[in-house]
Design a protein around this motif. Structure first.
Motif, PDB file in Angstrom:
ATOM      1  N   ALA A  25     -59.609   6.235 -30.609  1.00 38.54           N
ATOM      2  CA  ALA A  25     -60.947   5.750 -31.126  1.00 38.54           C
ATOM      3  C   ALA A  25     -61.090   4.180 -31.167  1.00 38.54           C
ATOM      4  CB  ALA A  25     -61.087   6.317 -32.593  1.00 38.54           C
ATOM      5  N   GLU A  28     -61.262   2.714 -27.725  1.00 36.27           N
ATOM      6  CA  GLU A  28     -62.763   2.948 -27.153  1.00 36.27           C
ATOM      7  C   GLU A  28     -63.812   1.765 -27.742  1.00 36.27           C
ATOM      8  OE1 GLU A  28     -63.621   6.918 -28.169  1.00 36.27           O
ATOM      9  OE2 GLU A  28     -62.643   7.679 -26.350  1.00 36.27           O
ATOM     10  N   LEU A  29     -63.605   1.731 -29.218  1.00 34.09           N
ATOM     11  CA  LEU A  29     -64.585   0.765 -29.901  1.00 34.09           C
ATOM     12  C   LEU A  29     -64.435  -0.588 -29.611  1.00 34.09           C
ATOM     13  CD1 LEU A  29     -65.098   2.366 -33.441  1.00 34.09           C
ATOM     14  CD2 LEU A  29     -66.731   2.569 -31.404  1.00 34.09           C
ATOM     15  N   GLN A  32     -65.583  -1.534 -26.209  1.00 30.74           N
ATOM     16  CA  GLN A  32     -67.107  -1.705 -26.009  1.00 30.74           C
ATOM     17  C   GLN A  32     -67.600  -2.815 -26.867  1.00 30.74           C
ATOM     18  OE1 GLN A  32     -68.859   2.035 -27.485  1.00 30.74           O
ATOM     19  NE2 GLN A  32     -67.487   3.127 -26.123  1.00 30.74           N
ATOM     20  N   HIS A  33     -66.954  -3.169 -28.008  1.00 32.20           N
ATOM     21  CA  HIS A  33     -67.554  -4.121 -28.845  1.00 32.20           C
ATOM     22  C   HIS A  33     -66.792  -5.283 -29.232  1.00 32.20           C
ATOM     23  CE1 HIS A  33     -70.749  -1.094 -29.571  1.00 32.20           C
ATOM     24  NE2 HIS A  33     -69.821  -0.196 -29.677  1.00 32.20           N
ATOM     25  N   VAL A  37     -64.974  -4.981 -34.555  1.00 27.48           N
ATOM     26  CA  VAL A  37     -65.100  -3.684 -35.145  1.00 27.48           C
ATOM     27  C   VAL A  37     -64.099  -3.503 -36.194  1.00 27.48           C
ATOM     28  CG1 VAL A  37     -64.584  -1.197 -34.782  1.00 27.48           C
ATOM     29  CG2 VAL A  37     -65.573  -2.567 -33.094  1.00 27.48           C
ATOM     30  N   ASP A  41     -65.093   1.653 -39.221  1.00 24.05           N
ATOM     31  CA  ASP A  41     -65.736   2.134 -38.015  1.00 24.05           C
ATOM     32  C   ASP A  41     -65.008   2.996 -37.183  1.00 24.05           C
ATOM     33  OD1 ASP A  41     -67.862   0.328 -38.763  1.00 24.05           O
ATOM     34  OD2 ASP A  41     -67.201  -1.317 -37.637  1.00 24.05           O
ATOM     35  N   VAL A  42     -63.757   2.564 -36.951  1.00 27.51           N
ATOM     36  CA  VAL A  42     -62.716   3.420 -36.186  1.00 27.51           C
ATOM     37  C   VAL A  42     -62.511   4.493 -36.818  1.00 27.51           C
ATOM     38  CG1 VAL A  42     -60.393   3.483 -35.406  1.00 27.51           C
ATOM     39  CG2 VAL A  42     -61.504   1.265 -35.249  1.00 27.51           C
ATOM     40  N   HIS A  45     -65.426   6.874 -35.928  1.00 27.48           N
ATOM     41  CA  HIS A  45     -65.290   7.207 -34.465  1.00 27.48           C
ATOM     42  C   HIS A  45     -64.550   8.296 -34.363  1.00 27.48           C
ATOM     43  CE1 HIS A  45     -66.630   6.491 -30.316  1.00 27.48           C
ATOM     44  NE2 HIS A  45     -65.212   6.172 -29.986  1.00 27.48           N
TER      45      HIS A  45
END
Length: 229
Positions: A25, A28-29, A32-33, A37, A41-42, A45
């Motif tokens: 996760a 992935e985050l 993307q960002h 992050v 948030d992780v 997700h």
């Protein structure tokens, strides 16, 4: 010595599974960002509780370090594949193409690769592990006289940083009508750069057409503020 009980084994399996979920996760985050992050948030997700996340990783930096270790392993495999190529030019191209694909698809990795990572000791570990291999890729190409004699491994690193910035611009920019390949634009500039390295005066067929002046202005125009804010 007594063996672990089934309950203890299950707890260890659950802990390992949750750690893996957080790693996946997080990557992935961050991809993307970027690295802004949060660990919360992780956790969301990954589908685990925030407390579980903090039991596996004391803070976000520990998670970034674990992801960085995996990225270094992937880059190391790419470098060994490049060095295994019989033709040193093919090896250099393989390294740059594959490593740039990774960075173009992973905003967080691109930030780490350019040195924007807080834990200097971890960044240094990766540098010490990978830099000799990058230098060897460049050295083989120099010795084979397929690239300019003044090109070094550090030149390859800075080329990647520069070309990755193009990928960031195209990902952040608006959609360009009539073009579905804008996020691949970085590949055009990779091959322009490669032609500048080589000694045989060949020019490559560029893989992505150039943007027009209007398309470039559209891509680079300042973002308008959201009227709803």
């Amino acid at each position: 010595m007594t063996s672990a009980s089934p309950n203890d084994q299950n707890l260890r399996k659950d802990a390992a599974l949750n750690k893996e979920r957080l790693l996946v996760a997080g990557r992935e985050l961050f991809a993307q960002h970027g690295l802004g992050v949060t660990l919360n948030d992780v956790a969301r997700h990954a589908g685990v509780g925030v407390g579980t996340a903090y039991r596996r990783f004391a803070n976000k930096e520990e998670l970034i370090d674990a992801i960085l270790e995996r990225q270094n392993e992937e880059l190391e495999r790419i470098l060994h594949a490049a060095l295994a190529e019989e033709n040193p030019w093919d090896g250099l191209v393989l390294y740059l193409e594959r490593s740039l694909i990774m960075q173009a698809q992973d905003r967080g990795m691109a930030q780490i690769f350019s040195g924007r990572h807080g834990r200097t000791e971890k960044y240094d570990e990766g540098r010490d592990r990978l830099a000799p291999l990058v230098n060897r890729v460049a050295q083989r190409a120099r010795e084979a006289e397929v690239i300019r004699p003044d090109i070094t491994g550090t030149d390859l690193i800075f080329l990647q940083i520069a070309i990755t910035s193009i990928s960031t611009v195209t990902q952040d920019g608006p959609r360009i009508d009539g073009r579905d390949d804008v996020e691949e634009l970085y590949r055009r500039y990779l091959w322009i750069a490669l032609d500048g390295l080589r000694t045989d005066n060949k020019t490559s067929t560029l893989p992505v057409p150039a943007l027009t002046t209007l398309q470039t202005h559209t891509l680079l125009q300042p973002k308008r503020p959201d009227p709803a804010v």
